[in-house]
Enzyme design. Structure first.
Site, mmCIF file in Angstrom:
data_model
loop_
_atom_site.group_PDB
_atom_site.id
_atom_site.type_symbol
_atom_site.label_atom_id
_atom_site.label_comp_id
_atom_site.label_asym_id
_atom_site.label_seq_id
_atom_site.Cartn_x
_atom_site.Cartn_y
_atom_site.Cartn_z
ATOM 1 N N HIS A 281 42.829 43.352 35.935
ATOM 2 C CA HIS A 281 41.555 42.766 35.493
ATOM 3 C C HIS A 281 40.619 43.856 34.995
ATOM 4 O O HIS A 281 40.921 45.051 35.110
ATOM 5 C CB HIS A 281 40.880 41.980 36.635
ATOM 6 C CG HIS A 281 40.720 42.755 37.897
ATOM 7 N ND1 HIS A 281 39.829 43.795 38.013
ATOM 8 C CD2 HIS A 281 41.350 42.662 39.093
ATOM 9 C CE1 HIS A 281 39.920 44.291 39.226
ATOM 10 N NE2 HIS A 281 40.846 43.633 39.914
HETATM 11 P P1 TYD Z 1 40.926 41.535 43.716
HETATM 12 O O1 TYD Z 1 39.835 42.419 43.269
HETATM 13 O O2 TYD Z 1 41.292 40.376 42.821
HETATM 14 O O3 TYD Z 1 42.201 42.424 44.005
HETATM 15 P P2 TYD Z 1 43.399 42.796 43.043
HETATM 16 O O4 TYD Z 1 42.822 42.813 41.674
HETATM 17 O O5 TYD Z 1 43.870 44.119 43.503
HETATM 18 O O6 TYD Z 1 44.414 41.740 43.212
HETATM 19 O O7 TYD Z 1 40.601 40.991 45.165
HETATM 20 C C1 TYD Z 1 41.517 40.206 45.889
HETATM 21 C C2 TYD Z 1 40.728 39.231 46.728
HETATM 22 O O8 TYD Z 1 39.946 39.941 47.695
HETATM 23 C C3 TYD Z 1 39.771 38.400 45.884
HETATM 24 O O9 TYD Z 1 40.156 37.059 45.917
HETATM 25 C C4 TYD Z 1 38.426 38.534 46.554
HETATM 26 C C5 TYD Z 1 38.604 39.486 47.688
HETATM 27 N N1 TYD Z 1 37.681 40.635 47.634
HETATM 28 C C6 TYD Z 1 36.510 40.593 48.317
HETATM 29 O O10 TYD Z 1 36.165 39.593 48.983
HETATM 30 N N2 TYD Z 1 35.673 41.684 48.286
HETATM 31 C C7 TYD Z 1 35.998 42.800 47.578
HETATM 32 O O11 TYD Z 1 35.212 43.787 47.576
HETATM 33 C C8 TYD Z 1 37.221 42.819 46.847
HETATM 34 C C9 TYD Z 1 37.612 44.037 46.046
HETATM 35 C C10 TYD Z 1 38.038 41.726 46.898
#
Ligand code: TYD
Length: 139
Positions: free
Chosen positions: A54
């Site tokens: 993303h």
């Molecule tokens: P995400 O940033 O989508 O991780 P990746 O891109 O590595 O798969 O985050 C995964 C999940 O974690 C997302 O649904 C929301 C949660 N999240 C939080 O609640 N707080 C945060 O600071 C982060 C980074 C993620």
């Protein structure tokens, strides 16, 4: 005319060498170009998994391999660059509006991320084609 954004850059963090063990530190707005609003870490990543496909509209990040190794692939919509992270005194600065994903995690790797904003799902761009249009200025 190109509106290509600069890809991220490696920031070499201060390193205090000591026979008792080395020490590295980061201060908000000092070694890194933003105020830290949030910290999170990614760990226990199974072999072969990818994380973080993303971009963000506004959030900026610093990514550090605190332990082990992994690759961060950055993409500004025009070119991609892979950064191999394997030292805890190197931070990868990722500006806003850069598509990124993480791959090739070694076992027991620990990925620390410092972020300029608190978590906000509305700041995410999760559709790569939407990202490309925005990055290339196509409306
Ligand atoms: P995400 O940033 O989508 O991780 P990746 O891109 O590595 O798969 O985050 C995964 C999940 O974690 C997302 O649904 C929301 C949660 N999240 C939080 O609640 N707080 C945060 O600071 C982060 C980074 C993620």
């Amino acid at each position: 005319m190109s509106n290509q954004r600069p890809l991220g850059e490696i920031i070499t963090l201060p390193k205090i060498l000591d026979p008792r063990g080395n020490l590295t530190f980061i201060e908000s707005n000092n070694q890194i170009p933003f105020k830290i609003e949030r910290t999170y870490w990614v760990y226990d990543v199974p072999g072969g998994e990818f994380r973080g496909g993303h971009a963000y509209f506004e959030n900026e990040e610093l990514i550090i391999a605190l332990s082990g190794s992994f690759d961060v692939v950055l993409d500004n919509g025009f070119e991609k660059k892979t950064f191999q992270m394997n030292r805890s005194y190197f931070g990868l600065y990722v500006p806003k509006m850069i598509w990124r994903h993480l791959e090739n995690f070694s076992s027991n790797s620990l990925c620390l991320v410092l972020a300029s904003q608190i978590y906000n799902e509305k700041d995410y761009i999760r559709d790569y084609n939407e990202f490309l249009k925005l990055a290339k200025g196509i409306h």
